[in-house]
Design an enzyme around this catalytic site. Structure first.
Site, mmCIF file in Angstrom:
data_model
loop_
_atom_site.group_PDB
_atom_site.id
_atom_site.type_symbol
_atom_site.label_atom_id
_atom_site.label_comp_id
_atom_site.label_asym_id
_atom_site.label_seq_id
_atom_site.Cartn_x
_atom_site.Cartn_y
_atom_site.Cartn_z
ATOM 1 N N MET A 1 -0.514 -3.963 0.080
ATOM 2 C CA MET A 1 -0.350 -5.149 -0.752
ATOM 3 C C MET A 1 1.130 -5.384 -1.072
ATOM 4 O O MET A 1 1.466 -6.148 -1.979
ATOM 5 C CB MET A 1 -1.155 -5.034 -2.047
ATOM 6 N N LEU B 1 6.490 -2.083 -1.583
ATOM 7 C CA LEU B 1 6.393 -0.802 -0.902
ATOM 8 C C LEU B 1 7.280 0.266 -1.535
ATOM 9 O O LEU B 1 8.360 -0.016 -2.034
ATOM 10 C CB LEU B 1 6.770 -0.969 0.566
ATOM 11 N N GLY C 1 5.635 6.255 -0.475
ATOM 12 C CA GLY C 1 4.269 6.558 -0.061
ATOM 13 C C GLY C 1 3.812 5.641 1.067
ATOM 14 O O GLY C 1 3.242 6.101 2.068
ATOM 15 N N HIS C 2 4.048 4.343 0.917
ATOM 16 C CA HIS C 2 3.699 3.399 1.991
ATOM 17 C C HIS C 2 4.474 3.710 3.266
ATOM 18 O O HIS C 2 3.918 3.672 4.368
ATOM 19 C CB HIS C 2 4.020 1.962 1.563
ATOM 20 N N GLU D 1 -4.240 9.124 1.071
ATOM 21 C CA GLU D 1 -5.264 9.919 0.399
ATOM 22 C C GLU D 1 -5.210 9.774 -1.118
ATOM 23 O O GLU D 1 -6.148 10.193 -1.803
ATOM 24 C CB GLU D 1 -5.107 11.392 0.790
ATOM 25 N N GLN E 1 -11.284 4.971 -1.946
ATOM 26 C CA GLN E 1 -11.063 3.895 -0.987
ATOM 27 C C GLN E 1 -11.106 4.425 0.448
ATOM 28 O O GLN E 1 -11.729 3.820 1.326
ATOM 29 C CB GLN E 1 -9.718 3.227 -1.252
ATOM 30 N N LYS F 1 3.221 8.602 -6.247
ATOM 31 C CA LYS F 1 3.933 7.332 -6.112
ATOM 32 C C LYS F 1 2.929 6.179 -6.062
ATOM 33 O O LYS F 1 1.917 6.245 -5.366
ATOM 34 C CB LYS F 1 4.806 7.334 -4.855
ATOM 35 N N SER F 2 3.219 5.123 -6.789
ATOM 36 C CA SER F 2 2.335 3.970 -6.884
ATOM 37 C C SER F 2 3.150 2.751 -7.249
ATOM 38 O O SER F 2 4.111 2.845 -8.031
ATOM 39 C CB SER F 2 1.258 4.204 -7.953
#
Length: 282
Positions: free
Chosen positions: A30, A33, A36-37, A150, A155, A186-187
């Site tokens: 989404m 970034l 993590g992405h 993960e 999801q 990370k988010s």
């Protein structure tokens, strides 16, 4: 690296790669970034010749009171990171391109059982939105492999069941959670945290690790462990949504016969909702 916004142009470009016998990897995101992405993009690059990263803030997976309108849109910065990571193609459609007849008239994909409970209980309709848009992306891109983090364990489980049940010819690869130095996963939503809340947030992972050690040491009083963990979260300043110990494959409540257990947690800091997980083998 190229960026396209239409399904037609996406398919035209990918057709050319397939004619060259190139394999294609997909990383659905989404946007907004972070490392993590980018780790997913690199993993896709190890598994396929061509990497397509989609950037689409999917309205179908947001509830009425959630942060759809305020979710960060950072396409220019995302493009810079993706190009540096060796991404091949960015697919960044608008809502009208993905849902031309609107959400109310859109066919939806429902993945039963594993969508229930946990985040599925806290965010009704969320996994229907995820399953629908991921199915559409699989049909648009027709990748050989797709990489998901993960960190969003439920999801990932939903998508694996989706692919298995609908016989979609995509290899789903799970990539390990990338963490800050203090353990916080990370988010994109970490940017919502105030300075004070950011100091509290790593407690969630510390409590996961502590509970994991108790399980590894032989404790099997799962309900008591869940209660202890939630109490520790409250003491740390977190507001628990849930803390569940489950079978890693089914996401059902853990039993003494299970050898692989996953600890699923969600909690609020202010208005920000954070999730994390830890898998323990006994």
């Amino acid at each position: 690296m190229r960026t396209v916004h239409s399904i037609k142009e996406l398919r035209t470009i990918l057709r050319g790669y397939r004619q060259q016998d190139k394999t294609i990897g997909l990383v659905p995101t989404m946007g907004n970034l972070h490392e993590g992405h980018i780790s997913l993009v690199r993993k896709a690059g190890e598994a396929a010749d061509i990497v397509v990263t989609s950037i689409f803030v999917n309205p179908m997976q947001f509830g009425a009171s959630e942060d759809l309108d305020t979710y960060p849109r950072t396409l220019a910065q995302d493009q810079e990171q993706l190009e540096a990571a060796g991404n091949t193609l960015v697919f960044a459609p608008n809502v009208e391109e993905v849902y031309p007849e609107g959400l109310a008239r859109q066919t939806q994909v429902v993945v039963p059982d594993v969508s229930d409970g946990h985040c599925g209980a806290s965010r009704p309709g969320h996994f229907e939105g995820v399953a629908t848009v991921v199915t559409m992306l699989f049909n648009m891109v027709q990748p050989d492999v797709a990489v998901f983090g993960e960190k969003d364990f439920q999801q990932l489980t939903v998508i694996r069941k989706l692919v298995r049940d609908l016989c979609i010819p995509v290899e789903v690869i799970g990539a390990p959670t990338v963490r800050e130095d203090d353990g916080l996963a990370k988010s994109s939503r970490n940017s919502y945290l105030s300075e004070g809340d950011r100091g509290i947030a790593p407690a969630m992972y510390r409590i996961l690790e502590e509970t994991g050690r108790k399980l590894a040491a032989g404790r099997s009083d799962f309900a008591a462990l869940e209660s202890e963990a939630k109490e520790a979260m409250v003491q740390a300043g977190l507001r628990p949504d849930y803390f569940n110990i489950v079978n890693s494959d089914t996401l059902k409540p853990a039993t003494n016969e299970d050898t692989s257990l996953t600890l699923l947690v969600a909690a609020f800091l202010g208005t920000t909702r954070l999730i994390d997980n830890l898998t323990v083998t006994r």
